[in-house]
Design an enzyme around this catalytic site. Structure first.
Site, PDB file in Angstrom:
ATOM      1  N   ASN A 154      -9.265   1.822   8.069  1.00  0.00           N
ATOM      2  CA  ASN A 154     -10.612   1.886   8.638  1.00  0.00           C
ATOM      3  C   ASN A 154     -10.649   1.655  10.144  1.00  0.00           C
ATOM      4  OD1 ASN A 154     -11.279   2.273   6.000  1.00  0.00           O
ATOM      5  ND2 ASN A 154     -12.429   0.383   5.752  1.00  0.00           N
ATOM      6  N   TYR A 205       0.802  -1.229   0.000  1.00  0.00           N
ATOM      7  CA  TYR A 205       0.000   0.000   0.000  1.00  0.00           C
ATOM      8  C   TYR A 205       0.837   1.283   0.000  1.00  0.00           C
ATOM      9  CZ  TYR A 205      -3.702  -3.257   1.195  1.00  0.00           C
ATOM     10  OH  TYR A 205      -4.587  -4.302   1.178  1.00  0.00           O
ATOM     11  N   PHE A 241      -4.942  -0.984   9.731  1.00  0.00           N
ATOM     12  CA  PHE A 241      -5.493  -0.560   8.449  1.00  0.00           C
ATOM     13  C   PHE A 241      -6.299   0.726   8.625  1.00  0.00           C
ATOM     14  CE2 PHE A 241      -4.168  -4.749   7.306  1.00  0.00           C
ATOM     15  CZ  PHE A 241      -3.795  -4.607   5.974  1.00  0.00           C
ATOM     16  N   HIS A 280      -4.373   6.169  -0.987  1.00  0.00           N
ATOM     17  CA  HIS A 280      -4.873   6.111   0.391  1.00  0.00           C
ATOM     18  C   HIS A 280      -3.758   6.394   1.404  1.00  0.00           C
ATOM     19  CE1 HIS A 280      -8.773   5.522   1.976  1.00  0.00           C
ATOM     20  NE2 HIS A 280      -8.718   4.252   2.321  1.00  0.00           N
ATOM     21  N   ASP A 303      -6.070  11.364   2.801  1.00  0.00           N
ATOM     22  CA  ASP A 303      -6.487  11.551   1.408  1.00  0.00           C
ATOM     23  C   ASP A 303      -7.939  12.006   1.366  1.00  0.00           C
ATOM     24  OD1 ASP A 303      -7.064   8.831   2.421  1.00  0.00           O
ATOM     25  OD2 ASP A 303      -7.961   8.507   0.459  1.00  0.00           O
TER      26      ASP A 303
END
Length: 194
Positions: free
Chosen positions: A71, A17, A69, A22, A96
């Site tokens: 969320n 990632y 992560f 993100h 973001d």
């Protein structure tokens, strides 16, 4: 400590990632730490942390990248706030933002999460939405691409040309908020580009 600020870049952990849209918040954390020649260390709160100063004799900065992560970013943010004794008025979340065009920044405090699950989780964990956000524009996907896929894609080749400037501008915005306050920082950041 009254003169300590918690600066958190939201993103997802791991090499998969690192270069995605993100993770632009974490790219800004790397820029802030890099400017001060400091590195990140694992913290028991569930984040990589770099402790430094805005400049000698000025505010202390706790620069953080959650290990969780996007969320579920709230737990590490709340844990760090408790550990360092920092209230929400001295927390800056960098993330973001789909609803802002690429290469633009917006600063705000409080209000809704705009569908951003990372911001939603931070507000829930802190028990308030009243923290500063540095919203880094990534724009909406072209055509019919799902926004959930778009944010997990790397920046395009053309965007990567401008990305270092955007990341640097976002780091400047964080420094302005800490040194001069949100309103003064907004007047600079939100001013039309010449």
């Amino acid at each position: 400590m009254a003169d300590t600020w918690l600066i958190v870049g939201l993103g997802n952990p791991g090499p998969r990632y690192e270069t995605t849209r993100h993770n632009v918040g974490q790219m800004v954390m790397d820029e802030l730490a890099g400017r001060r020649g400091t590195s990140f260390k694992q913290h028991k709160a569930g984040a990589r942390v770099a402790e430094t100063w805005l400049r000698p004799g000025a505010a202390k900065l706790v620069i953080a990248k959650p290990n969780s992560f996007m969320n579920v970013s709230g737990g590490p943010v709340a844990n760090l706030a408790r550990f360092y004794g920092i209230g929400p008025e001295r927390i800056v979340i960098v993330h973001d933002e789909l609803d802002i065009p690429f290469d633009a920044l917006r600063l705000k405090s409080g209000g809704g999460h705009g569908g951003h699950n990372g911001v939603r989780d931070v507000a829930k964990a802190l028990g308030t939405p009243d923290f500063v956000r540095v919203r880094v524009g990534i724009g909406r996907p072209p055509g019919r691409q799902d926004p959930a896929d778009w944010v997990l894609d790397p920046f395009s080749a053309s965007d990567r040309q401008t990305l270092p400037i955007l990341v640097s501008d976002a780091a400047d915005a964080v420094e302005r908020v800490v040194e001069h306050g949100l309103t003064a920082a907004q007047q600079v950041v939100h001013a039309p580009k010449p």
